[in-house]
Each structure stands twice: as C-alpha cells, then as structure tokens.
Design an enzyme around this catalytic site. Structure first.
Site, PDB file in Angstrom:
ATOM      1  N   ASP A   1       0.866  -0.985  -0.631  1.00  0.00           N
ATOM      2  CA  ASP A   1      -0.162  -0.015   0.180  1.00  0.00           C
ATOM      3  C   ASP A   1       0.876   0.810  -0.057  1.00  0.00           C
ATOM      4  OD1 ASP A   1      -2.211   1.403  -0.423  1.00  0.00           O
ATOM      5  OD2 ASP A   1      -2.853   1.076   2.252  1.00  0.00           O
ATOM      6  N   LYS A   2       0.204   2.484  -0.407  1.00  0.00           N
ATOM      7  CA  LYS A   2       0.640   3.206  -0.082  1.00  0.00           C
ATOM      8  C   LYS A   2      -0.456   4.500   0.511  1.00  0.00           C
ATOM      9  CE  LYS A   2       0.645   8.029  -2.454  1.00  0.00           C
ATOM     10  NZ  LYS A   2      -1.270   8.471  -2.240  1.00  0.00           N
ATOM     11  N   HIS A   3       0.611   5.545   1.257  1.00  0.00           N
ATOM     12  CA  HIS A   3      -0.148   6.859   1.965  1.00  0.00           C
ATOM     13  C   HIS A   3       0.374   8.012   1.948  1.00  0.00           C
ATOM     14  CE1 HIS A   3      -3.709   8.127   4.521  1.00  0.00           C
ATOM     15  NE2 HIS A   3      -2.537   8.162   5.135  1.00  0.00           N
ATOM     16  N   SER A   4      -0.523   9.166   1.845  1.00  0.00           N
ATOM     17  CA  SER A   4       0.010  10.719   1.751  1.00  0.00           C
ATOM     18  C   SER A   4      -0.489  11.102   3.168  1.00  0.00           C
ATOM     19  CB  SER A   4      -0.760  10.957   0.179  1.00  0.00           C
ATOM     20  OG  SER A   4       0.272  12.481   0.655  1.00  0.00           O
TER      21      SER A   4
ATOM     22  N   THR B   1      -8.769  10.928  -0.965  1.00  0.00           N
ATOM     23  CA  THR B   1      -8.842   9.951  -1.782  1.00  0.00           C
ATOM     24  C   THR B   1     -10.235  10.104  -1.556  1.00  0.00           C
ATOM     25  OG1 THR B   1      -6.858   9.797  -1.782  1.00  0.00           O
ATOM     26  CG2 THR B   1      -7.987   7.971  -3.293  1.00  0.00           C
TER      27      THR B   1
ATOM     28  N   ARG C   1     -10.294  15.773  14.359  1.00  0.00           N
ATOM     29  CA  ARG C   1      -8.286  16.774  13.981  1.00  0.00           C
ATOM     30  C   ARG C   1      -8.683  17.700  12.852  1.00  0.00           C
ATOM     31  NH1 ARG C   1      -4.550  12.730  12.029  1.00  0.00           N
ATOM     32  NH2 ARG C   1      -3.485  14.530  10.901  1.00  0.00           N
TER      33      ARG C   1
ATOM     34  N   SER D   1      -2.972   7.859  12.940  1.00  0.00           N
ATOM     35  CA  SER D   1      -3.797   7.542  12.067  1.00  0.00           C
ATOM     36  C   SER D   1      -3.061   7.330  10.830  1.00  0.00           C
ATOM     37  CB  SER D   1      -4.192   9.196  12.265  1.00  0.00           C
ATOM     38  OG  SER D   1      -5.232   8.891  11.276  1.00  0.00           O
TER      39      SER D   1
ATOM     40  N   LYS E   1      -4.718   2.599  10.489  1.00  0.00           N
ATOM     41  CA  LYS E   1      -5.722   1.765   9.895  1.00  0.00           C
ATOM     42  C   LYS E   1      -4.597   0.511   8.472  1.00  0.00           C
ATOM     43  CE  LYS E   1      -6.743   6.277   7.844  1.00  0.00           C
ATOM     44  NZ  LYS E   1      -5.769   6.689   8.861  1.00  0.00           N
ATOM     45  N   LYS E   2      -3.217   1.058   8.544  1.00  0.00           N
ATOM     46  CA  LYS E   2      -2.189   0.277   8.002  1.00  0.00           C
ATOM     47  C   LYS E   2      -1.982  -1.262   8.173  1.00  0.00           C
ATOM     48  CE  LYS E   2      -2.870   2.913   4.447  1.00  0.00           C
ATOM     49  NZ  LYS E   2      -3.621   2.960   3.340  1.00  0.00           N
TER      50      LYS E   2
END
Length: 476
Positions: free
Chosen positions: A107-110, A147, A195, A210, A214-215
């Site tokens: 996975d990828k997160h920003s 997203t 937040r 956070s 999730k990951k």
C-alpha cells in the site's frame, strides 16, 4: 476473510507510573488531559483508557479536542505513539487474507497535498503489476483534498465496503480504495474527523498513529508513505517532514510492518488540476499514459520503491519501469475500470470514463456551473505557483470542509494553464477557476494572483517533486 480484532481492553485496575504523578488508580479523562497538557508521559493504560472512552462515547467532543490539542502542543515519544497506534488499530476488526498473498500485499499513503491524486493512479497500476492493494484512505483534511472525496465525485462509487467485499474485490481486481467504517479502525475515524476541525492536523504522533493504525489492520508486507514538505504541506520544513518520516518507519517496524517514507515537495500543486472531479479527470489522463510529467514521475517512483521493497522487483529502477509499462499499455486503466465497477459505479459509466476523451469524461462527471480565468499581470518565467493560497480560495468556494461531515462541492476546482519554468506573457490566461457560486471576490482574485510567482530568469525544466526515500534499517 475478516476476523474480529482484539477489542479495546476494559479499563485496567491501575495506571502505570509517569512523570506527571498520580495515585496509581485509574485516571479520569480530565486528569489525563491535564497530564499531557503539562508535558507528562501517558502510560499504556492511560492511552487505552482514552481510546476506549472515544469508542464508547464516554469522551465528550470537547474532551477529545482538548486531548488532541494537548498532544499537538506537547508531543508524544516513540513508546506513547506506538501504544496509541496499536490501540487505534485494535478498536475494530483486523483484515485477514490468504497466506499466499502476503508478499503481494502492499500500500501507499500520503500525508496530503494540493492536487495529489497519486493514489487513484498508483493502486490500479500496482494491481496491474501483480500486487494486492487494500487501500484504506481518508477524506479532506485541512486545506488538502481527500482521496475518498475525489472518488465519490464519480456517480455511484461506494467507499464503504465490508471486509468480505474487500476480499472479493482484491481477488477479482487486485485493488480497492475504501474508507474507515464502524468495523475498520473506528476510533481513528472519530479522531481523524476531530483533527480536521481542531487545528491539530500537523502533529507527528497523531499523523503517525492515524496512518499506521489503518495500515496495521491491512496485513501488509510493505507500505510506502509519501510525506509532503513545503509551503502547502502539513510541514513546510523538510527537516520536520523527515522527523515524521523517521517516526513512521520506526513505529512501523515495531508493528512488524516494513515501512519506507518518501519525502516529496509540495510548494506547487501536483499536476495541473486541483479539485475533486478535475483531479479524477487528470488521474484518468495519467492512466492513459499521458498527463502532467510531475504526477507520472511521482507515481512511477513510489510504485518502483514498493515493488522493490516487497521483493517483486530486483531494483527500484526495475520496479519503476514495470509501473511505467502498466500506465503505457493500458493495463492500469483496465484495473481502474474494474475497481470502479466493483465499488458501485455502473459498468457502462465506468467503461465510458475509461475509454472516452477528456471532453466526454467531463460530461459524465459533476462539474461546476461557472468558469473564470485569471490573466498574467506581467511578462516573466513561471517560477512557482503557490499551492497554499490556491487551495485556501478553493476551500472557501466549497471544495473543502470547515466542520466534520460538511458536504463539499465536487465540481469546484482550478486548472493551471501554465507549467512551472515556462515563459508567460502579460494578459495570457494562467488559471481557470471552476465555481458554483457567485463570481470571485476581489480579495479572492488578489489571493490567487499572489499565488503566481514570476521571475526574469531563463526558462527551465521543473524538477521532480521526489526528494529522498527513507528506508527501514534492515533494508538501508
């Protein structure tokens, strides 16, 4: 399939010792808030009690906001951050997949950027490369777009999928992009929304907990986090962004998750479109093998790192080449079409979006009622288009939220009509604003004009936003 995760533990009999004192008995929320406000260390029991109160309704909204602000001002050490991450992850179900998938699960997160639509492109590109991508994503946060909000601008797209539905989509498509639900990391869902409206977005421990909570429930082999820095990022300073990157890598290792963090610049918008529907259109251009070079470059670099770290490519360059090929040969676009259909979009609409021209796509998606172009006030080279003032004006026009749960206007946005580094003549249109309400105010026009920075140097090629990759200790 999904299996229930360990529920938040019931309140323990005693709380551990800490620098803030205490009687050793269970501390009430006001005492925990006071302790952290004054710079004390929260024990594991303290943190789990707080998360439990958030989940069962025992914490009032004001108390949640106060604790978030205390953490934002005083910070958390590695131990506290790790405990908070685990507590959030354990507040709902844990996702379980076939064991044969483990190495493929990535996975990828920003951390959030203006015009950042990388996830919409990268998830299907990775699926086309043989990965399984169970992406749990978020909504708009502060001045940045989310997203999930972008995908929901596509009629019919559902970000709410059960663990069983996620399993089926991963089997058939290879990727899904979903939101948090009452089953998946629900405690973080509550804190995430709080937040956004309590000015606590830019907290290293809160961001870390956070993202990784999730990951952690996704059962991944590899995660790459895109940590933005610059004028429109959560952290303007690259050193502060590096601090977050290192915390993500260290906490991830403690969770048994291989995490790398890419530092990428966020002074200019990513790509040429900002706004939910407009960004979907630009993501489709990138999936066509075209689109803005900075967007394509970042998708390919992040994807290359993921394939390399997960052992699916021998080098980063080899991984990047595979991602580029998936964009160019149409396989990533086909996966995106399958994902749309699997997540509720009418198959005919999904097919039309993925096969139509840019003009046809615009007719299929929500769009704003009016457009207004701004003209260059002078001759010069486009040195920079400041993303932050642009995002703030769009936020005022309805592209963002000021309160949790507030609806957004998906068609509101802006198109850059110029590239950084190019020559621009006075009177030439450089920005097209899409808006639903009345015309731009004089103050909004001034703000937008202030986003355009011109210089008198020679034309130049804009650099890649990718700055560096911080690796897990074992890989490094």
């Amino acid at each position: 399939m999904a299996a229930p995760g360990t529920p938040p533990p019931s309140a323990p009999e005693t709380a551990g010792a800490d620098s803030g004192g205490g009687s050793g008995e269970n501390r009430q929320l006001p005492e925990l808030i006071r302790l952290k406000r004054d710079g004390g260390h929260l024990s594991e029991a303290d943190i789990r009690n707080f998360v439990h109160a958030v989940m069962d309704g025992g914490a009032q909204d004001t108390q949640i906001g106060a604790m978030l602000m205390a953490i934002r001002l005083q910070g958390m050490d590695l131990e506290e951050t790790s405990v908070l991450t685990r507590a959030l992850a354990e507040s709902g179900q844990q996702l379980e997949w076939p064991k044969a998938w483990h190495q493929q699960l990535v996975d990828k997160h920003s951390t959030g950027g203006v015009g950042d639509k990388v996830s919409l492109v990268l998830a299907p590109a990775l699926a086309a490369c043989g990965c399984k991508v169970p992406m749990i994503s978020g909504r708009s946060l502060g001045h940045t777009g989310g997203t999930l909000d972008k995908l929901e601008s596509i009629p019919g797209f559902s970000v709410t999928q059960s663990p069983e539905q996620m399993l089926q989509i991963l089997e058939e498509v290879g990727c899904c992009i979903v939101g948090q639900s009452k089953k998946l990391v629900p405690a973080d869902g509550i804190l995430y929304a709080a937040r956004d409206v309590t000015a606590t977005v830019d907290s290293v421990p809160l961001i870390t907990a956070s993202i990784l909570s999730k990951k952690a429930v996704e059962g991944l082999s590899t995660l790459v986090v895109d940590v933005k820095f610059g004028g429109a990022a959560v952290f303007p300073d690259q050193e502060k962004a590096r601090e977050l990157a290192k915390m993500l890598v260290r906490v991830g290792a403690g969770l048994g998750l291989q995490v790398a963090a890419a530092l990428t610049a966020m002074d200019n918008p990513l790509g040429r479109s900002v706004g939910h529907t407009l960004e979907v259109e630009e993501a489709l251009l990138c999936l066509d093998g075209a689109g803005p070079p900075d967007l394509r470059d970042l998708v390919i670099r992040l994807g290359g790192a993921i394939l390399w770290l997960s052992g699916q490519a021998e080098t980063q360059d080899q991984g990047a080449a595979r991602v580029a090929a998936a964009l160019d040969d149409g396989s990533a676009l086909r996966r995106f079409q399958l994902m749309l259909s699997a997540q509720g979009v009418d198959p005919g609409l999904a097919r039309a979006l993925c096969s139509g021209s840019p003009t046809q796509r615009r007719q299929l998606l929500p769009h704003a009622r009016e457009q207004e172009e701004l003209l260059a006030p002078a001759d010069g080279i486009v040195e920079c288009v400041r993303a932050l003032p642009l995002a703030r004006v769009l936020h005022e026009l309805g592209a963002g939220r000021s309160q949790a749960g507030q609806p957004i206007r998906p068609g509101v946005g802006a198109e850059l009509l110029v590239d950084v580094g190019q020559w621009l003549s006075r009177g030439t249109p450089w920005l097209r604003v899409h808006l639903d309400g009345p015309a731009l105010s004089s103050q909004q026009r001034r703000t937008l004009l202030g986003a355009l920075v011109l210089s008198d140097r020679a034309p130049f090629k804009a650099p890649s936003p990718f700055a560096e990759l911080i690796l897990p200790t074992t890989t490094a």
